[in-house]
Design a protein around this motif. Structure first.
Motif, mmCIF file in Angstrom:
data_model
loop_
_atom_site.group_PDB
_atom_site.id
_atom_site.type_symbol
_atom_site.label_atom_id
_atom_site.label_comp_id
_atom_site.label_asym_id
_atom_site.label_seq_id
_atom_site.Cartn_x
_atom_site.Cartn_y
_atom_site.Cartn_z
ATOM 1 N N THR A 96 0.814 -1.220 0.000
ATOM 2 C CA THR A 96 0.000 0.000 0.000
ATOM 3 C C THR A 96 0.848 1.272 0.000
ATOM 4 O OG1 THR A 96 -1.673 -1.212 1.211
ATOM 5 C CG2 THR A 96 -1.880 1.186 1.205
ATOM 6 N N ALA A 97 1.826 1.353 0.915
ATOM 7 C CA ALA A 97 2.617 2.586 1.020
ATOM 8 C C ALA A 97 3.342 2.887 -0.291
ATOM 9 C CB ALA A 97 3.623 2.461 2.162
ATOM 10 N N CYS A 134 4.751 -6.066 0.003
ATOM 11 C CA CYS A 134 5.554 -5.240 0.906
ATOM 12 C C CYS A 134 6.839 -5.961 1.332
ATOM 13 C CB CYS A 134 4.727 -4.893 2.147
ATOM 14 S SG CYS A 134 5.647 -3.980 3.386
ATOM 15 N N ALA A 137 9.957 -2.134 4.055
ATOM 16 C CA ALA A 137 10.703 -0.871 4.075
ATOM 17 C C ALA A 137 9.765 0.282 3.732
ATOM 18 C CB ALA A 137 11.863 -0.949 3.083
ATOM 19 N N VAL A 143 9.473 1.773 -3.066
ATOM 20 C CA VAL A 143 10.664 0.937 -3.022
ATOM 21 C C VAL A 143 10.784 0.067 -4.282
ATOM 22 C CG1 VAL A 143 11.515 -1.154 -1.872
ATOM 23 C CG2 VAL A 143 10.885 0.832 -0.507
HETATM 24 S S1 FES Z 1 4.651 -1.179 1.031
HETATM 25 FE FE1 FES Z 1 6.062 -1.774 2.522
HETATM 26 S S2 FES Z 1 7.948 -1.698 1.446
HETATM 27 FE FE2 FES Z 1 6.511 -1.210 -0.063
#
Ligand code: FES
Length: 172
Positions: A96-97, A134, A137, A143
């Motif tokens: 998600t991030a 994920c 990181a 990433v």
């Molecule tokens: S969402 Fe956690 S490293 Fe990419």
């Protein structure tokens, strides 16, 4: 992207004898273990380097499980590939991030400069693009993982520079 497998087309043998030489001992050593399917597939990925649809059908036949079960495992875990990986691997985190942070734009840039989609390998066998979940990181999102090294806060315009040395190597 996953390959479609005919459940009805049972593969009772492998066309390539070298593949059989690598896979039969793995089956023999592990087929009686609990959870044999996962163990065998892991070993095949590690030893052979991929688990093609043909191999999936053969493993299903030898373990006496439905092809759909084997295919389900291979499709679910990003560790497995259905084709040989290139010499170098670039993975784009779609957690998600990272997704929110811009991974889709980086993937677009990567497609433009390499001419391949995620899940594919360049014709010279030098580079494979993949997506992954994920990698832990998130604070460095978005990433990209290049040959198991995490690169954080990647911007699309920085991506070409990150893989320049891999591309140069492919031209040599
Ligand atoms: S969402 Fe956690 S490293 Fe990419």
């Amino acid at each position: 992207m996953t390959d479609v497998i005919e459940n009805t087309n049972e593969k009772t043998n492998l066309a390539d004898p070298k593949l059989r030489e690598m896979i039969d001992p793995i089956l023999a050593a592990n087929q009686e273990l609990p959870g044999a399917t996962m163990v065998v597939l892991n070993e095949i990925q590690r030893t052979v380097g991929y688990v093609s649809p043909e191999i999936q059908q053969y493993v299903a036949y030898r373990l006496g499980v439905p092809v759909s079960v084997v295919h389900g495992v291979v499709s679910f875990y990003s560790f497995f590939t259905t084709q040989p990986r290139g010499k170098h691997t670039v993975k784009f985190c779609l957690g998600t991030a990272c997704y929110v942070g811009g991974t889709p734009q980086i993937i677009e840039k990567a497609k433009q400069i390499t001419g391949i989609e995620p899940g594919k390998t360049t014709a010279n066998g030098n580079l494979t693009l993949e997506v992954c979940r994920c990698v832990g990181a998130c604070s460095q999102a978005p990433v990209v993982v290049i040959d198991d090294v995490i690169q954080g806060r990647v911007r699309p315009n920085r991506f070409p520079q990150l893989i320049r040395s891999i591309q140069e190597e492919g031209k040599a």
